[in-house]
Design a protein around this motif. Structure first.
Motif, short mmCIF file in Angstrom:
data_model
loop_
_atom_site.label_atom_id
_atom_site.label_comp_id
_atom_site.label_asym_id
_atom_site.label_seq_id
_atom_site.Cartn_x
_atom_site.Cartn_y
_atom_site.Cartn_z
N SER A 251 29.08 -17.62 -2.07
CA SER A 251 28.08 -18.64 -2.39
C SER A 251 28.33 -19.91 -1.59
O SER A 251 27.39 -20.59 -1.18
CB SER A 251 28.11 -18.96 -3.89
OG SER A 251 27.72 -17.83 -4.62
N THR A 255 25.77 -21.71 1.00
CA THR A 255 25.43 -23.13 0.97
C THR A 255 25.52 -23.75 2.37
O THR A 255 24.68 -24.57 2.75
CB THR A 255 26.36 -23.87 -0.01
OG1 THR A 255 26.24 -23.25 -1.29
CG2 THR A 255 26.01 -25.34 -0.11
N ARG A 258 22.45 -22.71 4.12
CA ARG A 258 21.31 -23.42 3.55
C ARG A 258 21.22 -24.83 4.13
O ARG A 258 20.15 -25.31 4.51
CB ARG A 258 21.45 -23.47 2.03
CG ARG A 258 20.27 -24.05 1.29
CD ARG A 258 20.57 -24.12 -0.21
NE ARG A 258 19.39 -24.49 -0.98
CZ ARG A 258 18.96 -25.74 -1.11
NH1 ARG A 258 19.60 -26.72 -0.51
NH2 ARG A 258 17.87 -26.00 -1.83
N VAL B 244 14.69 -21.03 2.33
CA VAL B 244 15.45 -21.85 1.40
C VAL B 244 15.03 -21.55 -0.05
O VAL B 244 15.88 -21.39 -0.94
CB VAL B 244 15.31 -23.35 1.73
CG1 VAL B 244 15.86 -24.22 0.60
CG2 VAL B 244 16.05 -23.66 3.03
N ALA B 245 13.72 -21.40 -0.27
CA ALA B 245 13.25 -21.09 -1.63
C ALA B 245 13.77 -19.73 -2.10
O ALA B 245 14.22 -19.56 -3.23
CB ALA B 245 11.73 -21.12 -1.68
N ASP B 248 17.49 -19.85 -2.81
CA ASP B 248 17.77 -20.47 -4.11
C ASP B 248 17.50 -19.50 -5.25
O ASP B 248 18.28 -19.41 -6.20
CB ASP B 248 16.94 -21.75 -4.27
CG ASP B 248 17.44 -22.86 -3.34
OD1 ASP B 248 18.56 -22.72 -2.81
OD2 ASP B 248 16.71 -23.84 -3.13
N SER B 251 20.35 -17.06 -5.24
CA SER B 251 21.58 -17.64 -5.81
C SER B 251 21.51 -17.67 -7.32
O SER B 251 22.53 -17.45 -8.00
CB SER B 251 21.79 -19.06 -5.27
OG SER B 251 22.03 -19.01 -3.89
N SER B 252 20.32 -17.90 -7.85
CA SER B 252 20.20 -17.93 -9.29
C SER B 252 20.40 -16.53 -9.89
O SER B 252 20.99 -16.37 -10.96
CB SER B 252 18.86 -18.56 -9.65
OG SER B 252 18.25 -17.89 -10.70
#
Lengths: 292, 292
Positions: A251, A255, A258, B244-245, B248, B251-252
Motif C-alpha cells: 500500500s 501511495t 498515486r 486515481v479514483a 482509491d 485500496s479501500s
C-alpha cells in the motif's frame, strides 16, 4: 507401497494419480474424505482401493499418510492421525503455509520423528478430485520444512517419494522464512488479484463493454482469482502476519505511484516502473528454465 | 494504398507488417521516426519505402497517416501533422487513452473531419520495431472514439482499414467512458503488477530462494510489469483521474481484506473471494471466445 491420502480433492487425487503412475500395480491407496460422494468417485474410477470418512480407518501398515485437506482441516486432524498410524508409517502434508503445522508438531508432538511437512507448489484454478492430474507435480517444486523432531531419514524418504511423483524438492529449515517468501511469491499476488476482480465487478455492473474490453494482460492478471476461496482463506489466515506486513508495504508503494501520478511527476513514475521492469526481466531468465 | 506511420516502434512496425500482408505490392509506406537507426532498420528490412525524421515529409497523397508514437508525443505532433497532410488524407492514432486526443481535436481542430482516434488493444511486453508482428492485430479489438467533427465516412473507412489488418472494431462514442473502462480492464492491473514487482524486488534483495519459489500464478500476475515504462507513464498520466479514483476504490477493498484477515473473520474473507471467483468465472466464458 501403501499410501493413505487424507482429503481427496484436487491435490489429494493428483497425489493418487501420480503415485499410480510411479508405483504401478504394487501400490495400495486408502482415500479418507468427509464426502461420501468423493469416496464413491475415487472407488469407481479406481483411484483408491478402500475409502472411509474417518481417519481412524487409516491402515496401520501404511508407508505414507499424506494430509491433503485444507490447512485448517489438516491441523484439526493432526493429533488423531498421529495417534492412529502404525509405528513405521511416515507422514507428510501439502499445506501452502508451513509455520502453523511446524509449530503444532514442535509443541504438541515434540518427540514425533516421522512427520515431514511439505508444500508442493502445484495447483490449478479448478477444485475437486475430478480435476486431479497425474502430471500435476511434474517438474514442480516441493518444499520440505522439517519440524524439530523430524529425523533426517524421513526427510530423505520424502525427497525420494515426491521426486518419484515427478517433483523437484527443496529443503527450507525455517518454516517462517518459507511463509514470508511465499507471501511474496504467491499469497500476496493472489490477494491482489481477488481484490482487483472485486473492484472490477463493482465498477462495471452488467456492462458488456467491460467484458469485451479485457485484454491478455487482464486475463493473466486475474486468472488466479478463480482459485478456491476456502483454500485461500486458510492460507491468508495461516500466514496472517507476513501477509498484513507485505500488504502494508505494498500500500505504501501504491501511495508513491498515486502521488507521482497526481503531481505529474514523470521521472518518479518512470523510475518506479523501470525498477519493476528490470526486476521482472531478471526473473524471466530464471523463470524460463522452470517453464516447460 | 499509401500509408504514413509516425512512430515506428512495436505498434508502428506491426501496422506496417500487417498492411503489407493485407495490401501486398500495391502498398507504399512512409516511416516517420526520430531515430535514424529505426529508419535504417525499416528501410533495410523492406518495412517502408521511404523514411524521414520529420512529419513535414509526410507525402500529400497519403490515404492514411497513423500516429503510432507514445500518447504525449502524438499529441505534441498533432497540429503540425494536421497542417501537413493533403486534402484527402485520413488520420488515426493508436493511443491507449482517448480523452486527451479527442479533447485536443475538439478544441484545437473543431472543424477537422478526417481524424478518427483509435485504440488497438494489442501489444507485447517487448518494445521496438524488431519485435513487431504482422499478426499483432489478428482478432484483437480496435476501439474507435470519433471526435465531434469526425465524419461518419472516415469512421467507416477506419473500420475497413483496421479490419483488413486482421482486427475487430468497436465504436465507443464517449472517449471518457473508454478511458474509465480501460482503467479497469488494463491500466490499473498494469499499475498493480508494477507496484507488486517493486515490492517483491525490495523485500527479497538477492535471495535466490525467492526466485526459485515463484510459481505460475506469480509469473502470470507479474508478466505485464515487463512492459515499456515510457508508454505506461503516458497512459497513467493521460488517464490520471480514472486511475486515481480506481486506485482509491481498490485500496479501500484491500483494507476490507486486511481487516478480515487481522480479525480472523472467516466469513467476510470467504465471501469477498467468492464474489471475485464468480466474477472471474463469468468473465472466463466471455474470454474463451476471444482467445485463439
Amino acid at each position: 507401497m501403501k499410501l493413505a491420502i487424507v482429503g481427496f480433492g484436487l491435490i489429494g487425487s493428483s497425489l493418487a494419480r501420480a503415485a499410480q503412475r510411479a508405483y504401478g500395480a504394487s501400490l495400495n491407496i486408502t482415500a479418507i474424505d468427509p464426502s461420501q460422494d468423493v469416496l464413491t468417485y475415487a472407488q469407481e474410477t479406481g483411484l483408491c482401493h478402500q475409502g472411509s470418512t474417518s481417519v481412524l480407518d487409516i491402515p496401520k501398515d501404511c508407508d505414507w499418510v499424506i494430509l491433503a485437506a485444507p490447512v485448517a482441516a489438516s491441523l484439526a486432524l493432526l493429533d488423531t492421525v498421529i495417534k492412529t498410524v502404525g509405528p513405521n508409517t511416515m507422514l507428510s502434508d501439502v499445506g501452502s503455509t508451513k509455520a502453523l503445522i511446524v509449530d503444532a508438531l514442535n509443541h504438541r508432538h515434540p518427540k514425533f520423528e516421522r512427520f515431514i511437512p511439505a508444500h508442493p507448489m502445484a495447483g490449478r484454478e479448478v477444485s475437486g478430485p475430478k480435476h486431479g492430474l497425474a502430471t500435476l507435480f511434474d517438474n514442480k517444486l516441493v518444499i520440505l520444512t522439517p519440524a524439530r523432531a523430524t529425523v533426517d531419514a524421513v526427510t530423505k524418504a520424502a525427497e525420494s517419494f515426491y521426486q518419484k511423483l515427478g517433483a523437484r524438492t527443496l529443503r527450507i529449515d525455517d518454516a517462517s522464512e518459507h511463509d514470508r517468501l511465499m507471501g511474496y511469491a504467491s499469497h500476496l499476488p493472489h490477494l491482489l488479484a481477488f481484490a482487483f476482480v472485486n473492484l472490477a465487478a463493482r465498477g462495471n455492473n452488467g456492462t458488456t463493454d467491460y467484458q469485451d474490453l479485457t485484454g491478455g494482460g487482464y486475463r493473466d492478471f486475474t486468472r488466479i482469482a478463480a482459485s478456491d476461496p476456502t483454500m485461500w482463506r486458510d492460507i491468508f489466515l495461516g500466514n496472517k502476519d507476513n501477509i498484513v506486513a507485505q500488504l502494508d508495504a505494498f500500500s505504501s508503494i501504491l501511495t508513491t505511484y498515486r502521488e507521482a501520478i497526481l503531481s505529474d511527476n514523470d521521472n518518479s513514475l518512470t523510475e518506479l516502473m523501470r525498477e519493476a521492469q528490470s526486476e521482472r526481466l531478471r526473473l524471466k531468465q530464471i523463470i524460463k528454465g522452470q517453464d516447460k
